[in-house]
Enzyme design. Sequence first.
Site, PDB file in Angstrom:
ATOM      1  N   ASP A  24       0.839  -1.207   0.000  1.00 10.51           N
ATOM      2  CA  ASP A  24       0.000   0.000   0.000  1.00 10.51           C
ATOM      3  C   ASP A  24       0.871   1.252   0.000  1.00 10.51           C
ATOM      4  O   ASP A  24       1.998   1.234   0.504  1.00 10.51           O
ATOM      5  CB  ASP A  24      -0.906  -0.037   1.244  1.00 10.51           C
ATOM      6  N   ASN A  26       1.336   3.411  -2.855  1.00  7.90           N
ATOM      7  CA  ASN A  26       1.885   3.839  -4.152  1.00  7.90           C
ATOM      8  C   ASN A  26       1.363   5.226  -4.528  1.00  7.90           C
ATOM      9  O   ASN A  26       2.116   6.092  -4.978  1.00  7.90           O
ATOM     10  CB  ASN A  26       1.467   2.868  -5.267  1.00  7.90           C
ATOM     11  N   HIS A  41       2.640   3.475  -8.958  1.00  6.05           N
ATOM     12  CA  HIS A  41       2.493   2.044  -9.272  1.00  6.05           C
ATOM     13  C   HIS A  41       3.707   1.552 -10.067  1.00  6.05           C
ATOM     14  O   HIS A  41       4.188   0.438  -9.853  1.00  6.05           O
ATOM     15  CB  HIS A  41       1.200   1.801 -10.063  1.00  6.05           C
ATOM     16  N   GLU A  71     -12.030  -5.206  -4.912  1.00  3.98           N
ATOM     17  CA  GLU A  71     -12.623  -3.872  -4.755  1.00  3.98           C
ATOM     18  C   GLU A  71     -11.901  -2.812  -5.595  1.00  3.98           C
ATOM     19  O   GLU A  71     -12.410  -1.700  -5.782  1.00  3.98           O
ATOM     20  CB  GLU A  71     -12.583  -3.456  -3.264  1.00  3.98           C
ATOM     21  N   LEU A 135      11.483 -20.345  -4.696  1.00  4.82           N
ATOM     22  CA  LEU A 135      10.536 -19.407  -4.083  1.00  4.82           C
ATOM     23  C   LEU A 135       9.225 -19.470  -4.861  1.00  4.82           C
ATOM     24  O   LEU A 135       9.232 -19.398  -6.096  1.00  4.82           O
ATOM     25  CB  LEU A 135      11.117 -17.981  -4.149  1.00  4.82           C
ATOM     26  N   ARG A 192       1.993  -5.015   6.014  1.00  3.41           N
ATOM     27  CA  ARG A 192       1.236  -4.017   5.246  1.00  3.41           C
ATOM     28  C   ARG A 192       2.009  -2.715   5.302  1.00  3.41           C
ATOM     29  O   ARG A 192       2.308  -2.207   6.386  1.00  3.41           O
ATOM     30  CB  ARG A 192      -0.166  -3.806   5.810  1.00  3.41           C
ATOM     31  N   GLU A 211       1.517 -13.514  12.260  1.00  4.22           N
ATOM     32  CA  GLU A 211       2.006 -12.305  12.930  1.00  4.22           C
ATOM     33  C   GLU A 211       1.832 -11.126  11.977  1.00  4.22           C
ATOM     34  O   GLU A 211       2.189 -11.219  10.796  1.00  4.22           O
ATOM     35  CB  GLU A 211       3.492 -12.461  13.297  1.00  4.22           C
TER      36      GLU A 211
HETATM   37  C1  FPP Z   1      -1.760   0.149  -3.368  1.00  5.18           C
HETATM   38  O1  FPP Z   1      -1.370   1.496  -3.411  1.00  5.18           O
HETATM   39  C2  FPP Z   1      -1.262  -0.580  -4.525  1.00  5.18           C
HETATM   40  C3  FPP Z   1      -2.029  -1.179  -5.478  1.00  5.18           C
HETATM   41  C4  FPP Z   1      -3.501  -1.187  -5.469  1.00  5.18           C
HETATM   42  C5  FPP Z   1      -1.436  -1.858  -6.633  1.00  5.18           C
HETATM   43  C6  FPP Z   1      -0.161  -2.600  -6.386  1.00  5.18           C
HETATM   44  C7  FPP Z   1       0.457  -2.835  -7.695  1.00  5.18           C
HETATM   45  C8  FPP Z   1       1.777  -2.820  -7.968  1.00  5.18           C
HETATM   46  C9  FPP Z   1       2.821  -2.639  -6.959  1.00  5.18           C
HETATM   47  C10 FPP Z   1       2.232  -2.963  -9.389  1.00  5.18           C
HETATM   48  C11 FPP Z   1       1.922  -4.245 -10.087  1.00  5.18           C
HETATM   49  C12 FPP Z   1       2.256  -5.469  -9.336  1.00  5.18           C
HETATM   50  C13 FPP Z   1       2.918  -6.560  -9.823  1.00  5.18           C
HETATM   51  C14 FPP Z   1       2.960  -7.803  -8.994  1.00  5.18           C
HETATM   52  C15 FPP Z   1       3.638  -6.546 -11.119  1.00  5.18           C
HETATM   53  P1  FPP Z   1      -2.487   2.607  -3.434  1.00  5.18           P
HETATM   54  O2  FPP Z   1      -2.700   3.028  -4.845  1.00  5.18           O
HETATM   55  O3  FPP Z   1      -3.707   2.121  -2.738  1.00  5.18           O
HETATM   56  O4  FPP Z   1      -1.793   3.736  -2.619  1.00  5.18           O
HETATM   57  P2  FPP Z   1      -2.513   4.872  -1.743  1.00  5.18           P
HETATM   58  O5  FPP Z   1      -3.130   4.170  -0.567  1.00  5.18           O
HETATM   59  O6  FPP Z   1      -1.371   5.761  -1.334  1.00  5.18           O
HETATM   60  O7  FPP Z   1      -3.518   5.558  -2.624  1.00  5.18           O
END
Ligand code: FPP
Length: 252
Positions: A24, A26, A41, A71, A135, A192, A211
């Site tokens: 979380d 990004n 992302h 969601e 892995l 997380r 955990e």
């Molecule tokens: C949460 O950040 C992240 C996501 C919903 C997407 C995660 C995707 C990637 C890291 C890229 C693709 C993955 C792979 C495995 C190639 P957010 O957008 O909810 O961040 P925020 O809470 O700051 O808005």
Amino acid sequence: MATSSTQAIPEAAAIPQHVAIIMDGNGRWATRRHLPRTAGHAKGVQAVRRVVEACGRRGVRYLTLFAFSSENWRRPAEEVSLLMRLFMQALEREVDKLQEQGVRLHVIGDLSAFEPRLQTLIHEAQERTRHNDRLHLSVAANYGGRWDILQATRALLTAEPELAARPQDLDEARLARHLSMAWAPEPDLFIRTGGEQRISNFLIWQLAYTELFFTDAFWPDFGAAQLDEAIAWYQGRERRFGRTSEQLRAAR
Ligand code: FPP
């Protein structure tokens, strides 16, 4: 006596066998830099690469990443389509690297909602890496823990229709055999990033005794050092699975 299917006591201070991560932050990482959320992302994919490598080197056997929840379709259309593109690019570009590192890829979730090209790429990447065993990298895409329990229940009743008339014969192990990750041990360590302290419908069945580690670091800033911090914290925990501390000491 009510019994739980989670029984084994893992060795204390061991490297967690299975690490599950909600990636979380990004969007906030990008917004703080006056960049579009999608830039976060893209950076997040680099963090995935770092963490896969670090887990492999440290001897973690299973790494499960929450890439797209059931969601997440509610997000703006252009963000959803960027995420799909990133996912396709990663599948096209990274599979050779996964092969070199002995990583087997699994994608879990309701894949029927994805466009056919993405479904094909997922299928091919899983096939190409299926002989690897160092892995197991599972990417949860269009995944939800409640969906997983529902699909497992449907699969169980399809396989054993006579159970509907004898519900007393149903136990945890019987249902768990149909969960998406039935082939893996339950996660030892959940991480997380991004400051929120929620499970957000991730592996809700499998996280019962896991955990839980929460960090304020945004996912694009996560790497080997942050993983080590989480593992060190995990190694300081006492996992009792319902037993007392005295029982654990006697068993060692
Ligand atoms: C949460 O950040 C992240 C996501 C919903 C997407 C995660 C995707 C990637 C890291 C890229 C693709 C993955 C792979 C495995 C190639 P957010 O957008 O909810 O961040 P925020 O809470 O700051 O808005």
